[in-house]
Design an enzyme around this catalytic site. Sequence first.
Site, PDB file in Angstrom:
ATOM      1  N   GLY A  90       0.821  -1.210   0.000  1.00  0.00           N
ATOM      2  CA  GLY A  90       0.000   0.000   0.000  1.00  0.00           C
ATOM      3  C   GLY A  90       0.853   1.257   0.000  1.00  0.00           C
ATOM      4  O   GLY A  90       0.521   2.254  -0.658  1.00  0.00           O
ATOM      5  N   GLN A 125      -7.978   0.370   2.987  1.00  0.00           N
ATOM      6  CA  GLN A 125      -8.847  -0.153   4.051  1.00  0.00           C
ATOM      7  C   GLN A 125     -10.253  -0.483   3.569  1.00  0.00           C
ATOM      8  O   GLN A 125     -11.075  -0.930   4.372  1.00  0.00           O
ATOM      9  CB  GLN A 125      -8.933   0.862   5.205  1.00  0.00           C
ATOM     10  CG  GLN A 125      -7.657   0.975   6.017  1.00  0.00           C
ATOM     11  CD  GLN A 125      -7.289  -0.295   6.773  1.00  0.00           C
ATOM     12  OE1 GLN A 125      -8.095  -1.220   6.902  1.00  0.00           O
ATOM     13  NE2 GLN A 125      -6.059  -0.357   7.264  1.00  0.00           N
ATOM     14  N   CYS A 174       3.939   5.724  22.166  1.00  0.00           N
ATOM     15  CA  CYS A 174       5.028   6.311  22.940  1.00  0.00           C
ATOM     16  C   CYS A 174       6.325   5.709  22.420  1.00  0.00           C
ATOM     17  O   CYS A 174       6.573   4.532  22.585  1.00  0.00           O
ATOM     18  CB  CYS A 174       4.846   5.999  24.416  1.00  0.00           C
ATOM     19  SG  CYS A 174       6.145   6.667  25.456  1.00  0.00           S
TER      20      CYS A 174
END
Lengths: 385, 126
Positions: free
Chosen positions: A72, A178, A324
Site C-alpha cells: 500500500g 482499508q 510512545c
Amino acid sequence: MNRRVYLDHNASTPVHPEVVAEMLPYFAEVFGNPSSVHGFGRAAREAVDTARERIARFLGVSPEEIVFTSGGTESDNFGLKGLAWARGRGHLITSQVEHHAVLRAGQWLESQGFAVTYLPVDGYGMVDPDDVRRAIRPDTIAVSIMHANSEVGTIQPVEAIGAITRERGIPFHVDAVQTLGKIPVDVHALGIDVMSFSGHKIYGPKGVAGLYIRKGTRMVAAQHGGDHERRRRAGTENVPGIVGFGKAVEIRAREMTAEAERLRALRDRLWEGIRGRLDEVQLNGHPGQRLPGTANLAFRHVESESIVLGLDLRGIAVSAGSACTAGQVEPSHVLVAMGVPLDWAMGAVRCSLGRSTTAEDIDYVVACVEPIVRRLRQAMPAGTT
Amino acid sequence: MRYSPTLIDHFLNPRNAGLMRDPDGVGQDEYAGCGDLARVFLRVRDGLTVELRVQTYGCGPTIAAASLASELMTGRPVDDLLHVKPEEIEQALDGLPEDRKHAAEVAAGALRAAARDYRTREERRV
C-alpha cells in the site's frame, strides 16, 4: 493459556487457507520469470494475467488499468508522485488524516517544489467536499483523499469529491487500502482516476498491492527497468504474491457483503458492551459512515498503551491510538486532526474485527476491558492529563 | 515478551497504589516527552520510610516502575530516597527496553521529590 483474540485486522489479516493453497505451486513448481518466453515463463505469465483479470473484474475495470506493486505504501507513493511528476509542478490537495504514506509523500513533494494543501476534517474525521472545491487553484494537479480511515474507520464522501475533481478535470487519487474487499468500491461511480489497494488487509499475502490507473491518466513510472507492468513499474513480478492477491480478491467478492453485516453487528456489540460497563468512554469516528469492523474507543484518563498491554496479557490484540516512542508520545495525527481532546486521545484503542471474530470473542474482550480500565483508573492520580 | 516477568507482575498487581492521608512528604515527577506521571506519598518514622503510596498515569512500564519503587524503598532511610537513581529501579525490574527507560526515571524522580518535600517540612518544623 488465555483465549487468543485478534482484533487488529486493519493492521494485517491472516492469509486465507484457499489463498495459501493457490499460492503454493508458484514457489517451486511454477517458478519461471513471467517475462521469459519459454514454457516456465509462460505459465507464470498466465498466472499473473489471471490474477490481474480477477482483480479487474472485481473493480469493473480493464486488466491493463491494474499495476501490481509491493504494498500500500508503494501504491500511495506511486499514485501521488506519479501524478505530480507527470505534470512537473503544481499544487496537490490531500487531507490531514491520510495514511503516512500519503502525508509524507506529500511533504517530500513539497521539498521538491510542489505545493500541498492538507485539508482539515470535522469531529468525525470527515473531509468536507466544499473544502476541496475551495482549495482548488488554477495550478492544482491532483487530489488525494482516502476512502476510509484505518484508525477510526470513517468513510470519506469520495463520490462528492470525485464529482468535483471530474468537473474540474483534476486527477483524483484514492487510498482504498482499508476499503477494497470490505465495502463496495465503484471507481466509476466514485470518480476515481488512481486508486491504491492492498493484499494483506483482505486475507491475502503481504508484499503485494495494486494501483488502479484509469486509462488515459498521465503518470510517470514508479521505477525504471524492464517492460513489466506496461513500463509503469519495472521489476520481476512477485508471482506467488500476485496469485494470492487475485485469489483473495475473488474470495472477498463472494464473502464481502455477508461479512460486512456480521462485523457491523459484532462491532456494535463490542461498543454497547463496553459502554454499558464503563463511564467516560467514547467512540471516535463517524457513527454511521464507518467501516463495518472498526471501533476506535477512547477511555478517558487512561493511557492507551497500558490498555493494550493489559489486553495483550489476556491474549487480546488491539492497537493503541497513541504511540510512545523513546519517551516521546505521539497522539494519533488522525485524532488530533479530529480535535479529540488530549485526555481522550491518549486513551484511544482501535479494535478492528475480521473473518475469525466471533460473538464469544467480543464478550470475552468486553469482560477483560472493564477490570483493566478500572484498575488503571484507580492507580491514576486525580486530575492528570 | 518485551518486558520481564517482574515488570508484568507489578503492572498487573500494582503495590501500594492509592492515596495517603496526612503524608509526611509528597512529590511527583512527570516525563515531559510523553506525559507519564508518578506521585509518591511518604510516611516517615525516625528517619525511615515506613509507608509509601503511589499513583501513576502512563504506560505499563511506568506503572510497574512506580509500584516496584514503592516496595523497594519501604523501610529505607529517607536519605536513600533523596539520592535514588533510576538504574536501581531498572535493575530491580530486571531491565527496561531502550525506549522505556523513562519509566524508571519518572519513578525515581517522584521518590526524590517526595523525600525533598519531607526534608522541607522537617526544616520548617525545626
